[in-house]
Design an enzyme around this catalytic site. Structure first.
Site, mmCIF file in Angstrom:
data_model
loop_
_atom_site.group_PDB
_atom_site.id
_atom_site.type_symbol
_atom_site.label_atom_id
_atom_site.label_comp_id
_atom_site.label_asym_id
_atom_site.label_seq_id
_atom_site.Cartn_x
_atom_site.Cartn_y
_atom_site.Cartn_z
ATOM 1 C CG ASP A 1 8.788 1.096 12.503
ATOM 2 O OD1 ASP A 1 9.316 1.759 11.623
ATOM 3 O OD2 ASP A 1 7.870 0.265 12.556
ATOM 4 C CG ASP B 1 1.707 3.985 4.364
ATOM 5 O OD1 ASP B 1 0.408 3.872 4.995
ATOM 6 O OD2 ASP B 1 2.451 3.044 4.402
ATOM 7 C CG ASP C 1 -0.132 -0.254 2.352
ATOM 8 O OD1 ASP C 1 1.044 0.128 2.543
ATOM 9 O OD2 ASP C 1 -0.648 -0.906 3.590
HETATM 10 P P1 ATP Z 1 3.795 -2.676 5.148
HETATM 11 O O1 ATP Z 1 2.665 -1.776 4.625
HETATM 12 O O2 ATP Z 1 4.659 -3.270 3.870
HETATM 13 O O3 ATP Z 1 3.139 -3.685 5.920
HETATM 14 P P2 ATP Z 1 4.993 -0.421 6.290
HETATM 15 O O4 ATP Z 1 6.365 -0.080 6.815
HETATM 16 O O5 ATP Z 1 4.324 0.453 5.212
HETATM 17 O O6 ATP Z 1 4.973 -1.933 5.899
HETATM 18 P P3 ATP Z 1 2.806 0.316 7.944
HETATM 19 O O7 ATP Z 1 2.120 -0.158 9.121
HETATM 20 O O8 ATP Z 1 1.953 0.592 6.472
HETATM 21 O O9 ATP Z 1 4.217 -0.492 7.418
HETATM 22 O O10 ATP Z 1 3.238 1.930 8.344
HETATM 23 C C1 ATP Z 1 3.757 2.858 7.549
HETATM 24 C C2 ATP Z 1 5.243 3.668 8.167
HETATM 25 O O11 ATP Z 1 4.658 4.339 9.493
HETATM 26 C C3 ATP Z 1 6.183 2.779 8.575
HETATM 27 O O12 ATP Z 1 7.061 2.547 7.685
HETATM 28 C C4 ATP Z 1 6.856 3.405 9.834
HETATM 29 O O13 ATP Z 1 7.630 4.313 9.134
HETATM 30 C C5 ATP Z 1 5.607 4.054 10.544
HETATM 31 N N1 ATP Z 1 4.949 3.224 11.622
HETATM 32 C C6 ATP Z 1 3.957 2.457 11.513
HETATM 33 N N2 ATP Z 1 3.848 1.661 12.561
HETATM 34 C C7 ATP Z 1 4.880 2.149 13.552
HETATM 35 C C8 ATP Z 1 5.001 1.941 14.666
HETATM 36 N N3 ATP Z 1 4.453 1.112 15.588
HETATM 37 N N4 ATP Z 1 5.952 2.750 15.263
HETATM 38 C C9 ATP Z 1 6.925 3.577 14.544
HETATM 39 N N5 ATP Z 1 6.600 3.684 13.323
HETATM 40 C C10 ATP Z 1 5.563 3.023 12.771
HETATM 41 MG MG MG Z 2 2.393 0.624 4.486
#
Ligand code: ATP
Ligand code: MG
Length: 411
Positions: free
Chosen positions: A108, A31, A29
């Site tokens: 994170d 962001d 997805d």
């Molecule tokens: P994917 O969508 O592929 O599972 P993602 O890294 O995009 O991985 P998301 O949950 O969509 O994960 O979150 C988007 C972004 O928001 C992350 O890349 C990170 O920078 C931040 N983020 C999300 N959850 C957390 C958290 N629990 N603590 C700190 N930062 C976070």
């Molecule tokens: Mg994501």
């Protein structure tokens, strides 16, 4: 992003999509992060909903797609009332807004803190995320222990990303994970349910399972399963679960769907069996024993990962259909075949048969039964004819047996 820019705001792609695109993978997805606050975002887009309490953000709908648009998080020092920590250091609410320079420290892992700027098509990197990305390393930004304490779910995310990307955890990150793994139990069960779906339904379930166990995180998510696994080291329980996870990964690789209830049914099956057998040992009839065991196991499990009712209902059905596969005469098989949960229950039977928990002959019979036409099905389910002639028949049988000199069990 262009729309936000047109309204005078900045907009960046951030997180998983940048990380995955850099690996040449298709992101799950997108962001977006901006300096517009949620109310301002709402005004820019017509199809926009504000969601979340812990993290307030906007969901912008484009047809069936949803783009998550968040506002830069800020440093909390001057706005303490908008950030709430509990006594273990966990962030309960975090709605302090700020600039990109502040936002980066709230993310994170360094590889999740890369910002793609549409203004000049550059990647903005404040934390050496690019170097870590090239070295395939997951490194927490800042002090690992503090960051895990703030949000213990980051430990699950560490495992999920390590497995999915084939990255290794930075040693500091790994070390604190061993130390604070237990803190995961303080996370609300609804959130752990969501995370467990991401962990086990993304195509890398088996590896994820092994890694979660390694770090002592699995026992927080599935305590009764962990108990079973540690009691029976090389028995069947582990095999059934491992096989289920493997099958599920293969299905995803083939583009097929997997269902959460099937996986949860597999996770908890051994616990149900152990309890049911113990009850039967105390004289409880089979049906009741299984039903009570299922109730107990489910009510224990929902303390760790909340399970929606439609999931527990389906799990119970898959479990309660298992003994019914043994009835192969009369009208029962055809009735079982039309049960809405037949397919899942049959797949579950196959798993059990493959891993020593059910008679492979029964599984084979059901495979044949499903292929057969109506006539053949009728023949297959005819009860064996009972010897009717009393004494004379018995005598004939006896003579036949004596003649061929075979043993009782062979007949
Ligand atoms: P994917 O969508 O592929 O599972 P993602 O890294 O995009 O991985 P998301 O949950 O969509 O994960 O979150 C988007 C972004 O928001 C992350 O890349 C990170 O920078 C931040 N983020 C999300 N959850 C957390 C958290 N629990 N603590 C700190 N930062 C976070
Ligand atoms: Mg994501």
């Amino acid at each position: 992003m262009y729309k936000l820019q047109k309204e005078g705001f900045s907009a960046y792609l951030v997180g998983g999509c940048v990380r995955d695109l850099l690996l040449g993978r298709e992101p799950k997805d997108f962001d977006v992060v901006t300096d517009a606050d949620p109310e301002q975002i709402r005004k820019v887009f017509r199809n926009c909903r504000l969601i979340g309490r812990r993290f307030r953000l906007a969901h912008v709908h484009f047809g069936r797609e949803v783009i998550e648009v968040a506002t830069f998080r800020g440093a909390a020092d001057d706005q303490k009332d908008k950030q709430v920590l509990n006594k273990e250091g966990r962030l309960l609410r975090d709605n302090v807004y700020g600039t990109i320079e502040e936002d980066v420290w709230r993310r994170d892992f360094t590889v999740n803190a890369l910002y793609y700027n549409i203004k000049d098509f550059s990647v903005v990197d404040y934390v050496s995320g690019m170097a870590d990305h090239q070295a395939a390393t997951l490194r927490l930004i800042g002090n690992p222990e503090t960051r895990f304490r703030e949000d213990p779910v980051r430990m699950l995310r560490a495992v999920r990303f390590a497995v999915k990307l084939g990255f290794r955890l930075h040693p500091d990150c790994e070390k604190s994970m061993h130390e604070v793994a237990d803190l995961l139990s303080s996370i609300p069960s609804a959130r752990l349910y969501d995370e467990s779906l991401k962990l086990f339904m993304s195509g890398y379930a088996l590896q994820t399972f092994e890694m979660l166990r390694h770090y002592g995180l699995f026992q927080v998510l599935f305590p009764t399963t962990e108990n079973c696994l540690s009691v029976e080291e090389e028995g069947f329980p582990r095999l059934l679960l491992v096989k289920a996870l493997e099958n599920s990964d293969n299905r995803i690789a083939e583009g097929k769907t997997v269902t959460a209830y099937f996986l949860f049914a597999a996770f908890l099956w051994e616990s149900v069996q152990v309890r049911a057998k113990e009850k039967m040992g105390r004289g409880v009839v089979e049906f009741m024993a299984y039903q009570d065991a299922a109730n107990e196991v489910i009510s224990l499990q929902v303390k760790s990962t909340a399970l929606p009712r439609h999931i527990t209902l389906a799990m119970r059905e898959v479990w309660s259909l298992q003994p019914k596969f043994n009835a192969r005469f009369g009208s029962k098989p055809s009735r079982l075949l039309t049960h809405p949960r037949f397919r899942a229950a049959y797949d579950f039977l196959l798993l059990r048969a493959e891993t020593g928990g059910a008679d492979p002959e029964v599984a084979k019979w059901w495979a044949k039964y499903q292929e057969a036409n109506e006539n053949e099905q009728r023949k297959m389910t005819q009860p064996p004819r009972k010897a009717s002639g009393g004494k004379s028949n018995r005598k004939r049988n006896y003579r036949a047996r004596a003649k061929s000199n075979t043993t009782e069990s062979e007949i």
